[in-house]
Design an enzyme around this catalytic site. Sequence first.
Site, PDB file in Angstrom:
ATOM      1  N   GLU A 129       7.053  -8.042  -7.828  1.00 32.38           N
ATOM      2  CA  GLU A 129       7.749  -8.903  -6.763  1.00 32.38           C
ATOM      3  C   GLU A 129       6.952  -9.581  -5.880  1.00 32.38           C
ATOM      4  O   GLU A 129       5.555  -9.480  -5.011  1.00 32.38           O
ATOM      5  CB  GLU A 129       8.951  -7.407  -5.533  1.00 32.38           C
ATOM      6  CG  GLU A 129       9.696  -7.606  -6.581  1.00 32.38           C
ATOM      7  CD  GLU A 129      10.340  -6.458  -5.470  1.00 32.38           C
ATOM      8  OE1 GLU A 129      10.167  -6.706  -4.763  1.00 32.38           O
ATOM      9  OE2 GLU A 129      10.566  -5.447  -6.254  1.00 32.38           O
ATOM     10  N   ARG A 165      12.782   0.797  -6.291  1.00 34.43           N
ATOM     11  CA  ARG A 165      11.561   0.496  -6.790  1.00 34.43           C
ATOM     12  C   ARG A 165      11.071  -0.494  -8.432  1.00 34.43           C
ATOM     13  O   ARG A 165      11.704   1.125  -9.124  1.00 34.43           O
ATOM     14  CB  ARG A 165       9.945   1.114  -5.811  1.00 34.43           C
ATOM     15  CG  ARG A 165      10.489   0.900  -4.626  1.00 34.43           C
ATOM     16  CD  ARG A 165      10.012  -0.063  -3.729  1.00 34.43           C
ATOM     17  NE  ARG A 165      10.331  -0.219  -3.123  1.00 34.43           N
ATOM     18  CZ  ARG A 165      11.019  -0.618  -1.954  1.00 34.43           C
ATOM     19  NH1 ARG A 165      11.635  -1.218  -2.372  1.00 34.43           N
ATOM     20  NH2 ARG A 165      10.847  -0.339  -0.496  1.00 34.43           N
ATOM     21  N   HIS A 175      15.751  -9.171  -5.012  1.00 40.02           N
ATOM     22  CA  HIS A 175      15.635  -7.965  -4.480  1.00 40.02           C
ATOM     23  C   HIS A 175      16.549  -7.897  -3.200  1.00 40.02           C
ATOM     24  O   HIS A 175      15.833  -7.924  -1.515  1.00 40.02           O
ATOM     25  CB  HIS A 175      13.964  -7.400  -3.832  1.00 40.02           C
ATOM     26  CG  HIS A 175      13.485  -6.365  -3.211  1.00 40.02           C
ATOM     27  ND1 HIS A 175      12.560  -5.773  -2.875  1.00 40.02           N
ATOM     28  CD2 HIS A 175      14.388  -5.488  -2.101  1.00 40.02           C
ATOM     29  CE1 HIS A 175      12.466  -4.271  -2.619  1.00 40.02           C
ATOM     30  NE2 HIS A 175      13.526  -4.522  -1.859  1.00 40.02           N
TER      31      HIS A 175
END
Length: 313
Positions: A260, A231, A278
């Site tokens: 993000e 993360r 991601h």
Amino acid sequence: MKPVLLSFHGNGVLGLDQLEETFEVVKLYKEKDPEATIQKYKDDVVAINCTVSHKISRKLIEALPKLQIIATFSVGYDHIDVQAAKDNNVVVTNTPDVLCAETADTGMALLLAVSKRLAEGDMYIRVGKWLAADMPLGVSLEGKTVGIVGLGGIGSKVAKRCAAFDMNVVYYGPREKKDYPYKYYDDITEIAKDSDFLILTCPGGEATANLIDANVLDALGEKGFLINIARGSVVDEPALIEALQAKRIAGAGLDVFAKEPHVPEEYFSMDNVVLLPHIGSATVETRTKMGQLVIDNILAQLAGKLLLTEVKI
Ligand code: 8YV
């Protein structure tokens, strides 16, 4: 009226068709005013389907009196207030196991990309730079030490893959796992100091927030690389940018970011960084398995059956 499924997410390749028979599926992500839609359906919502970009707060959970289940299309659940769910007798399910190998493969892809300068090499050809000069050299993996931060489902698969590349595998985590043959560190700075590559595979959330700060990056040092498939919150992002700009670490491979889908522009001009949007679990096969787990958990909850993958806190 059928029970309402509040869907923050399209459920990937599989979609939500399998749930339409049982639920009134409210596709929040298609709504112009999602807040007004929540207000409209709030008294009938029984299930939520979400993923990592959707914050499921205590306020939302407590605004839905009939809510039974929050099913997230992710292994991570740091975006969900799981304590609030528990306090309100709402179960939470996630998608562990099915994505571990895939996400570990993405970690390996980043490891290879940064060590062999793959993205830069591709660019070299596309913009005609090879005609003028050879590429700078990469660095070997064989014999190097890889520090894995979080030896869970994904971390242990990364470890296995790195061992197959003849790397020296060590790990950091909250506790030693004696089933594994790798050296354990209980100090993040110490493992960074001893590692050539530090790969982050731990959960996000408060316990790991900014675990990788300026001190840890300095310990990793000017020959060290950071790979993050965990993360964005695990890394102090401004400190990482500064360390990369000053070449206090050698490079980074990043699949995740603090905010993000916004990625700090400072990275864009760095040739020692490989960036991915991601995509740790993003293949047809894995996203299909994740989507099916979401569906099966929601249907199991409604039928009063055992959940397949419940998050227990
Ligand atoms: C997301 C992830 O699920 O599983 C996780 O925790 O971070 C990813 O696999 C994926 O990006 C879909 O949102």
